[in-house]
Design a protein around this motif. Structure first.
Motif, PDB file in Angstrom:
ATOM      1  N   GLY A 113       0.799  -1.221   0.000  1.00  0.00           N
ATOM      2  CA  GLY A 113       0.000   0.000   0.000  1.00  0.00           C
ATOM      3  C   GLY A 113       0.829   1.266   0.000  1.00  0.00           C
ATOM      4  O   GLY A 113       0.492   2.240  -0.680  1.00  0.00           O
ATOM      5  N   SER A 114       1.947   1.258   0.744  1.00  0.00           N
ATOM      6  CA  SER A 114       2.787   2.454   0.804  1.00  0.00           C
ATOM      7  C   SER A 114       3.399   2.766  -0.552  1.00  0.00           C
ATOM      8  O   SER A 114       3.575   3.929  -0.924  1.00  0.00           O
ATOM      9  CB  SER A 114       3.888   2.278   1.849  1.00  0.00           C
ATOM     10  N   ARG A 115       3.709   1.724  -1.315  1.00  0.00           N
ATOM     11  CA  ARG A 115       4.267   1.943  -2.665  1.00  0.00           C
ATOM     12  C   ARG A 115       3.249   2.647  -3.555  1.00  0.00           C
ATOM     13  O   ARG A 115       3.594   3.570  -4.303  1.00  0.00           O
ATOM     14  CB  ARG A 115       4.684   0.590  -3.254  1.00  0.00           C
ATOM     15  N   ASP A 116       1.984   2.234  -3.459  1.00  0.00           N
ATOM     16  CA  ASP A 116       0.962   2.850  -4.294  1.00  0.00           C
ATOM     17  C   ASP A 116       0.703   4.292  -3.882  1.00  0.00           C
ATOM     18  O   ASP A 116       0.368   5.132  -4.721  1.00  0.00           O
ATOM     19  CB  ASP A 116      -0.330   2.031  -4.230  1.00  0.00           C
ATOM     20  N   VAL A 117       0.842   4.592  -2.608  1.00  0.00           N
ATOM     21  CA  VAL A 117       0.691   5.977  -2.150  1.00  0.00           C
ATOM     22  C   VAL A 117       1.785   6.847  -2.763  1.00  0.00           C
ATOM     23  O   VAL A 117       1.529   7.959  -3.242  1.00  0.00           O
ATOM     24  CB  VAL A 117       0.744   6.053  -0.611  1.00  0.00           C
ATOM     25  N   VAL A 118       3.014   6.335  -2.772  1.00  0.00           N
ATOM     26  CA  VAL A 118       4.141   7.062  -3.368  1.00  0.00           C
ATOM     27  C   VAL A 118       3.902   7.278  -4.864  1.00  0.00           C
ATOM     28  O   VAL A 118       4.121   8.371  -5.398  1.00  0.00           O
ATOM     29  CB  VAL A 118       5.466   6.309  -3.137  1.00  0.00           C
ATOM     30  N   MET A 119       3.434   6.221  -5.548  1.00  0.00           N
ATOM     31  CA  MET A 119       3.196   6.328  -6.981  1.00  0.00           C
ATOM     32  C   MET A 119       2.076   7.308  -7.302  1.00  0.00           C
ATOM     33  O   MET A 119       2.128   8.026  -8.299  1.00  0.00           O
ATOM     34  CB  MET A 119       2.862   4.942  -7.562  1.00  0.00           C
ATOM     35  N   LEU A 120       1.050   7.347  -6.441  1.00  0.00           N
ATOM     36  CA  LEU A 120      -0.036   8.293  -6.647  1.00  0.00           C
ATOM     37  C   LEU A 120       0.484   9.723  -6.580  1.00  0.00           C
ATOM     38  O   LEU A 120       0.110  10.583  -7.385  1.00  0.00           O
ATOM     39  CB  LEU A 120      -1.137   8.083  -5.597  1.00  0.00           C
TER      40      LEU A 120
END
Length: 207
Positions: A113-120
């Motif tokens: 989930g943290s990776r997707d937050v960064v990508m967003l």
């Protein structure tokens, strides 16, 4: 048209499909996204067989909408956005449900989930400068595929407590861990690509 789509180098970052919304592939993609919370609820409530059935239908629709879009020339800008969004939502919601059902460790959910937050954050930053989505890297595809495949494996593994299903559970967890590692490797690649684009903009502005 985006200001960054006029030369060959930048076109890879912002493809120019048709600017249409109401198509059959897009309708299928919307239905696929709507099915994701249903899958998550079924998993969290441990209706595992039903979750597998809905997941199978949802996964099949992913190939169908792409085929229809190419076959009938209905590739659209929003369609290219909806597909990766659906994949990300399926991964996050499924892993959240697997964590809630105590089938998957929470730290793995946080890692993904943290990776997707960064990508967003990067997507919003690039979008603010008129860049479209970055080209999908094969590392990202591999990570996403592993994560998506681990979901049904983990669901099936929880159907029984026999040795075979325990081994299957370990395989599913291992696949999810490797998927998360590749997911983050791809994320670092996307961060570097985005940084290169923003640095190029800065040099142009100072020229």
């Amino acid at each position: 048209m985006s200001k960054h789509t006029h030369n060959g180098e930048d076109e890879a970052f912002s493809p120019e499909p048709k600017n249409i919304i109401w198509t059959v592939p897009n309708a299928i993609s919307f239905l696929r996204i709507l099915s994701i919370p249903v899958i998550a609820v079924l998993i969290s409530k441990r209706y595992l067989v039903w979750s597998l059935i809905v997941l199978a239908i949802s996964s099949a629709s992913d190939g169908v909408d792409g085929y229809i879009a190419r076959k009938f020339d209905q590739v659209s800008r929003i369609g290219q956005i909806l597909d990766p969004i659906a994949d990300r939502l399926l991964i996050i919601f499924s892993m959240l449900a697997l964590g809630w059902a105590q089938i998957l460790p929470w730290w793995l959910l946080i890692a993904v989930g943290s990776r997707d937050v960064v990508m967003l954050g990067e997507v919003l930053l690039l979008s603010d400068r008129d860049y479209g989505p970055l080209p999908v890297h094969f590392v990202g595809k591999a990570g996403t595929a592993l994560l998506l495949m681990s979901v049904p494996v983990l669901i099936v593994a929880d159907l029984s407590g026999s040795t075979f299903f325990q081994v299957l559970h370990l395989i599913g967890v291992a696949g999810a861990i490797w998927g998360a590692v590749l997911y983050w490797c791809a994320g670092l690649i996307y961060i570097m690509q985005g940084h290169a684009l923003l640095s190029k903009d800065k040099r142009r502005a100072n020229a």
